[in-house]
Design a protein around this motif. Structure first.
Motif, mmCIF file in Angstrom:
data_model
loop_
_atom_site.group_PDB
_atom_site.id
_atom_site.type_symbol
_atom_site.label_atom_id
_atom_site.label_comp_id
_atom_site.label_asym_id
_atom_site.label_seq_id
_atom_site.Cartn_x
_atom_site.Cartn_y
_atom_site.Cartn_z
ATOM 1 N N MET A 47 126.221 -37.814 42.505
ATOM 2 C CA MET A 47 126.777 -37.137 43.676
ATOM 3 C C MET A 47 125.653 -36.847 44.660
ATOM 4 N N ASN A 48 125.686 -37.448 45.828
ATOM 5 C CA ASN A 48 124.667 -37.240 46.847
ATOM 6 C C ASN A 48 124.983 -35.977 47.649
ATOM 7 N N ILE A 49 124.110 -34.973 47.547
ATOM 8 C CA ILE A 49 124.338 -33.679 48.190
ATOM 9 C C ILE A 49 123.210 -33.419 49.193
ATOM 10 N N LEU A 50 123.597 -33.104 50.414
ATOM 11 C CA LEU A 50 122.621 -32.771 51.449
ATOM 12 C C LEU A 50 122.561 -31.258 51.627
ATOM 13 N N VAL A 51 121.349 -30.705 51.633
ATOM 14 C CA VAL A 51 121.142 -29.275 51.850
ATOM 15 C C VAL A 51 120.553 -29.069 53.251
ATOM 16 N N ILE A 52 121.223 -28.217 54.037
ATOM 17 C CA ILE A 52 120.744 -27.847 55.369
ATOM 18 C C ILE A 52 120.455 -26.354 55.346
ATOM 19 N N GLU A 53 119.190 -25.997 55.386
ATOM 20 C CA GLU A 53 118.783 -24.594 55.224
ATOM 21 C C GLU A 53 117.375 -24.431 55.791
ATOM 22 N N ASP A 54 117.172 -23.441 56.670
ATOM 23 C CA ASP A 54 115.874 -23.289 57.326
ATOM 24 C C ASP A 54 114.963 -22.262 56.661
ATOM 25 N N GLU A 55 115.457 -21.542 55.661
ATOM 26 C CA GLU A 55 114.608 -20.585 54.952
ATOM 27 C C GLU A 55 114.230 -21.178 53.599
ATOM 28 N N LYS A 56 112.931 -21.357 53.374
ATOM 29 C CA LYS A 56 112.460 -22.096 52.202
ATOM 30 C C LYS A 56 112.924 -21.471 50.891
ATOM 31 N N HIS A 57 112.835 -20.142 50.779
ATOM 32 C CA HIS A 57 113.209 -19.522 49.505
ATOM 33 C C HIS A 57 114.694 -19.706 49.212
ATOM 34 N N ASN A 58 115.537 -19.666 50.270
ATOM 35 C CA ASN A 58 116.966 -19.912 50.064
ATOM 36 C C ASN A 58 117.228 -21.361 49.697
ATOM 37 N N ALA A 59 116.502 -22.275 50.355
ATOM 38 C CA ALA A 59 116.674 -23.701 50.055
ATOM 39 C C ALA A 59 116.247 -23.998 48.617
ATOM 40 N N ASP A 60 115.109 -23.452 48.201
ATOM 41 C CA ASP A 60 114.618 -23.695 46.836
ATOM 42 C C ASP A 60 115.605 -23.172 45.796
ATOM 43 N N ARG A 61 116.138 -21.976 46.044
ATOM 44 C CA ARG A 61 117.092 -21.400 45.089
ATOM 45 C C ARG A 61 118.368 -22.228 45.025
ATOM 46 N N LEU A 62 118.848 -22.678 46.179
ATOM 47 C CA LEU A 62 120.076 -23.464 46.219
ATOM 48 C C LEU A 62 119.891 -24.797 45.506
ATOM 49 N N ILE A 63 118.757 -25.428 45.708
ATOM 50 C CA ILE A 63 118.497 -26.716 45.043
ATOM 51 C C ILE A 63 118.418 -26.528 43.532
ATOM 52 N N ARG A 64 117.789 -25.433 43.093
ATOM 53 C CA ARG A 64 117.739 -25.155 41.646
ATOM 54 C C ARG A 64 119.136 -24.966 41.080
ATOM 55 N N LEU A 65 119.987 -24.223 41.803
ATOM 56 C CA LEU A 65 121.358 -24.023 41.343
ATOM 57 C C LEU A 65 122.102 -25.347 41.235
ATOM 58 N N LEU A 66 121.910 -26.202 42.225
ATOM 59 C CA LEU A 66 122.587 -27.507 42.208
ATOM 60 C C LEU A 66 122.121 -28.340 41.028
ATOM 61 N N GLU A 67 120.832 -28.376 40.800
ATOM 62 C CA GLU A 67 120.297 -29.185 39.702
ATOM 63 C C GLU A 67 120.713 -28.643 38.343
ATOM 64 N N ASP A 68 120.923 -27.324 38.267
ATOM 65 C CA ASP A 68 121.338 -26.712 37.000
ATOM 66 C C ASP A 68 122.828 -26.874 36.722
ATOM 67 N N THR A 69 123.627 -26.972 37.785
ATOM 68 C CA THR A 69 125.080 -26.920 37.601
ATOM 69 C C THR A 69 125.797 -28.240 37.853
ATOM 70 N N VAL A 70 125.185 -29.148 38.592
ATOM 71 C CA VAL A 70 125.844 -30.429 38.894
ATOM 72 C C VAL A 70 125.070 -31.533 38.186
ATOM 73 N N GLU A 71 125.662 -32.051 37.146
ATOM 74 C CA GLU A 71 124.962 -32.991 36.277
ATOM 75 C C GLU A 71 124.499 -34.246 37.008
ATOM 76 N N ASP A 72 125.330 -34.731 37.924
ATOM 77 C CA ASP A 72 125.011 -35.991 38.605
ATOM 78 C C ASP A 72 124.453 -35.764 40.013
ATOM 79 N N ALA A 73 123.898 -34.570 40.270
ATOM 80 C CA ALA A 73 123.426 -34.235 41.619
ATOM 81 C C ALA A 73 122.174 -35.027 41.998
ATOM 82 N N ARG A 74 122.214 -35.589 43.199
ATOM 83 C CA ARG A 74 121.041 -36.196 43.834
ATOM 84 C C ARG A 74 120.879 -35.471 45.171
#
Length: 252
Positions: A1-28
């Motif tokens: 699953m190709n997921i694009l993250v649009i976020e201008d605050e680094k700490h929020n972006a990092d946390r969101l990417i970690r959540l995606l990688e932890d919860t979506v098995e096929d996340a790219r």
């Protein structure tokens, strides 16, 4: 699953990417993108994206402006600290509106919804139902503009605005009585405060009042030109990526 993250605050972006990688098995995960300009540049390359997670207020404006030309079959989960854009979000393929800080369970639920909703059989029906439910919420849209005048201030009703144009960062109201007024607001902010059933962001520089649309004409390269009743000589040409959205807006 190709997921694009649009976020201008680094700490929020990092946390969101970690959540995606932890919860979506096929996340790219692609991104994060931090601005409207980056988002436009990304989609000019026509990448294959299955889902977008987008903050709304970015470094150079609202993410809505960068998402205007995304394909109609790409769902968007909006992630933001502000709740005033909720109804507006559903004009940009929005299927969920998550307020920060984002909870893991809410994110998982929204992603599962995206998998279910954006199938050929169910997408239109489900999005229409969400839009109908949100319409029932008490949502306050801008009713008038306060304009500086020689002797003080005047107010002009939003309903009397024919179209709004921006040039070099300056927004100008073109009224049905042919008066013109300058307002000290960005077009993104004005767009976010107007009723989407009444006003359409036709181009990056123009917003049109539906009551001033005299007719629409086919234009070059599968684009459409809007003929504005009070200003028939102006050029309002809608890109082919937004033609479907324009027709849906006119046909409500």
């Amino acid at each position: 699953m190709n997921i694009l993250v649009i976020e201008d605050e680094k700490h929020n972006a990092d946390r969101l990417i970690r959540l995606l990688e932890d919860t979506v098995e096929d996340a790219r995960v692609h991104g994060p993108l931090a601005s409207v300009a980056e988002t436009r540049g990304f989609f000019r390359k026509a990448p294959a994206i299955d889902l977008i997670l987008a903050d709304i207020r970015l470094t150079d404006g609202l993410s809505f402006d960068g998402l205007q030309d995304i394909p109609d079959n790409v769902p968007v989960i909006f992630t933001t600290a502000y709740d005033e854009y909720a109804l507006k979000a559903f004009n940009y393929n929005g299927i969920a509106y998550l307020l920060k800080p984002i909870e893991k369970d809410e994110l998982v639920e929204a992603i599962e919804k995206s998998r279910l909703m954006f199938t050929p059989t169910s997408a239109t029906k489900e999005i229409a139902e969400i839009y109908r439910l949100l319409q029932n919420k008490s949502e306050a849209y801008r009713q008038r503009f306060l304009i500086a005048d020689r002797d003080g201030y005047i107010t002009v009703p939003v309903s009397e605005v024919s179209y709004i144009s921006a040039e070099s960062g300056i927004a100008r109201l073109f009224m049905k009585d042919r008066q013109q007024y300058t307002v000290e607001m960005s077009l993104d902010d004005i767009d976010a405060q107007l009723d989407p059933a009444q006003f359409f962001r036709a181009t990056r520089q123009q917003i049109v009042n539906i009551s001033s649309v005299r007719r629409v004409s086919n234009w070059f390269n599968r684009r459409i030109k809007i003929i504005v009743a009070e200003y028939p000589d102006i050029e309002v040409v809608v890109g082919r990526e937004k033609v479907v959205r324009l027709k849906q807006w006119l046909d409500r």
